[in-house]
Design an enzyme around this catalytic site. Sequence first.
Site, mmCIF file in Angstrom:
data_model
loop_
_atom_site.group_PDB
_atom_site.id
_atom_site.type_symbol
_atom_site.label_atom_id
_atom_site.label_comp_id
_atom_site.label_asym_id
_atom_site.label_seq_id
_atom_site.Cartn_x
_atom_site.Cartn_y
_atom_site.Cartn_z
ATOM 1 N N LYS A 89 25.103 96.241 -41.993
ATOM 2 C CA LYS A 89 25.100 97.163 -43.128
ATOM 3 C C LYS A 89 23.710 97.355 -43.734
ATOM 4 C CE LYS A 89 29.888 97.072 -44.593
ATOM 5 N NZ LYS A 89 30.844 96.940 -45.676
ATOM 6 N N LYS B 163 32.844 99.173 -34.466
ATOM 7 C CA LYS B 163 34.213 99.119 -35.001
ATOM 8 C C LYS B 163 34.508 100.352 -35.862
ATOM 9 C CE LYS B 163 33.946 96.936 -39.436
ATOM 10 N NZ LYS B 163 34.744 96.418 -40.484
ATOM 11 N N LYS C 252 35.830 102.504 -42.514
ATOM 12 C CA LYS C 252 36.132 103.548 -43.486
ATOM 13 C C LYS C 252 34.894 104.119 -44.159
ATOM 14 C CE LYS C 252 38.239 100.117 -46.344
ATOM 15 N NZ LYS C 252 37.248 99.042 -46.473
HETATM 16 N N1 AQP Z 1 38.109 98.435 -36.978
HETATM 17 C C1 AQP Z 1 38.894 97.454 -37.417
HETATM 18 N N2 AQP Z 1 39.806 96.885 -36.584
HETATM 19 C C2 AQP Z 1 40.615 95.889 -37.015
HETATM 20 N N3 AQP Z 1 40.578 95.409 -38.283
HETATM 21 C C3 AQP Z 1 39.700 95.947 -39.141
HETATM 22 N N4 AQP Z 1 39.415 95.716 -40.439
HETATM 23 C C4 AQP Z 1 38.428 96.549 -40.836
HETATM 24 N N5 AQP Z 1 38.054 97.343 -39.829
HETATM 25 C C5 AQP Z 1 38.818 97.000 -38.763
HETATM 26 C C6 AQP Z 1 40.092 94.723 -41.267
HETATM 27 O O1 AQP Z 1 40.544 95.395 -42.431
HETATM 28 C C7 AQP Z 1 40.459 94.499 -43.535
HETATM 29 C C8 AQP Z 1 39.768 95.164 -44.688
HETATM 30 O O2 AQP Z 1 38.419 95.177 -44.541
HETATM 31 P P1 AQP Z 1 37.471 95.453 -45.783
HETATM 32 O O3 AQP Z 1 37.891 96.659 -46.510
HETATM 33 O O4 AQP Z 1 37.355 94.244 -46.621
HETATM 34 O O5 AQP Z 1 36.087 95.690 -45.154
HETATM 35 P P2 AQP Z 1 35.631 95.796 -43.712
HETATM 36 O O6 AQP Z 1 36.092 94.668 -42.878
HETATM 37 O O7 AQP Z 1 34.153 95.981 -43.777
HETATM 38 O O8 AQP Z 1 36.381 97.143 -43.281
HETATM 39 P P3 AQP Z 1 35.786 98.569 -43.105
HETATM 40 O O9 AQP Z 1 36.896 99.527 -42.897
HETATM 41 O O10 AQP Z 1 34.712 98.552 -42.076
HETATM 42 O O11 AQP Z 1 35.167 98.863 -44.528
HETATM 43 P P4 AQP Z 1 33.687 99.232 -44.915
HETATM 44 O O12 AQP Z 1 33.338 100.399 -44.055
HETATM 45 O O13 AQP Z 1 33.722 99.568 -46.364
HETATM 46 O O14 AQP Z 1 32.833 98.041 -44.636
HETATM 47 C C9 AQP Z 1 39.772 93.235 -43.043
HETATM 48 O O15 AQP Z 1 40.740 92.271 -42.757
HETATM 49 C C10 AQP Z 1 39.101 93.695 -41.783
HETATM 50 O O16 AQP Z 1 38.941 92.630 -40.868
#
Ligand code: AQP
Length: 328
Positions: free
Chosen positions: A111, A192, A195
């Site tokens: 990030k 991955k 969002k």
């Molecule tokens: N691509 C993915 N595949 C499987 N699991 C995923 N998770 C996130 N992306 C995937 C799981 O969703 C949960 C929530 O995650 P988060 O919102 O705390 O942040 P993150 O892991 O950083 O998810 P994002 O979607 O990538 O958010 P941003 O873009 O804001 O950083 C976690 O359990 C994560 O493992």
Amino acid sequence: MPRVLSGIQPSGQLTLGNYIGAIQNFVKLQETHECFFMVVDLHAITVPQEPAALREQTEAVAALFIAAGIDPNKASVFAQSHVAPHAELGWLFTTLAYMGELERMTQFKDKSSGKDSVGAGLFVYPTLMAADILLYNADLVPVGDDQKQHLELTRDLAQRFNQRYGDMFTVPQPYIPKVGARIMSLDDGTKKMSKSNPNPASYIALLDPPDVIRKKISRATTDSGREVKFNPAEKPEVSNLMSIFSHCADLTLEEIEARYEGQGYGAFKKDLAEAVVSKLEPLQKRYAEIRSSGEIHDILKQGAENVSVIAHQTLREAKERMGFLLPR
Ligand code: AQP
């Protein structure tokens, strides 16, 4: 009952990755565990958020939890910022963590890479995540594969605290799905699905209308071959689409391979799109009902009330052990 805690950041529209990697497991675990599910708004501000969007997304994530099948009578659903001890215990754990271990976090590296200025909150956020989990002495933490390293740090911090100040915190276990723990981006099979990716074509949002889902899947990157085969090393994009199909249509990877043998990618993608649309249709309908009823505010209030007693007790005990003079 063993205790489960997990959270999702309101940092954008929830994706199919969040659903398959995390929320689906939340729904299963509420039947057999005492569950606490949070909207981690304090985590979301580790990158800049527009205030109105943060408020809207916080409400949306909570409503999506319920729409996906989390039952507020079985699990406590709350916003992290509604329970003040998260931030305070987070600070205590920040003082226990070492720079070196935070620098090793791959999510921080991803990030922050290529950015001129990086917020300090993004760097220390894993210590807040540790506090979130340890505040409730959770036994199990259902997360996607990307959070495994943060969970390791949580375990290390719990052990460090226990060694220095006496046994107090449960050392939690990760709970990661076997298939779908890392759903990949639609435009790049090596990244991955996320969002906060600025390109909406890279993810399927849980609230994407059916035609948008169809378009995104039809344009999803594949490869120059024709075979629908599960081989993440050589065919990462096709394998990822197969994982999504497997989850949405309840088919094994072998069944999918057999069904599309010799047919190329066209029919496969078309059926995949319909499977995703059908999977999300009931969730989207329920989501609209929840949002229009306004019930989410009561659910969040009740959830925060349920967990607050435990959170305050844990914080008080941690402060006492660390040597803080407590008010009498
Ligand atoms: N691509 C993915 N595949 C499987 N699991 C995923 N998770 C996130 N992306 C995937 C799981 O969703 C949960 C929530 O995650 P988060 O919102 O705390 O942040 P993150 O892991 O950083 O998810 P994002 O979607 O990538 O958010 P941003 O873009 O804001 O950083 C976690 O359990 C994560 O493992």
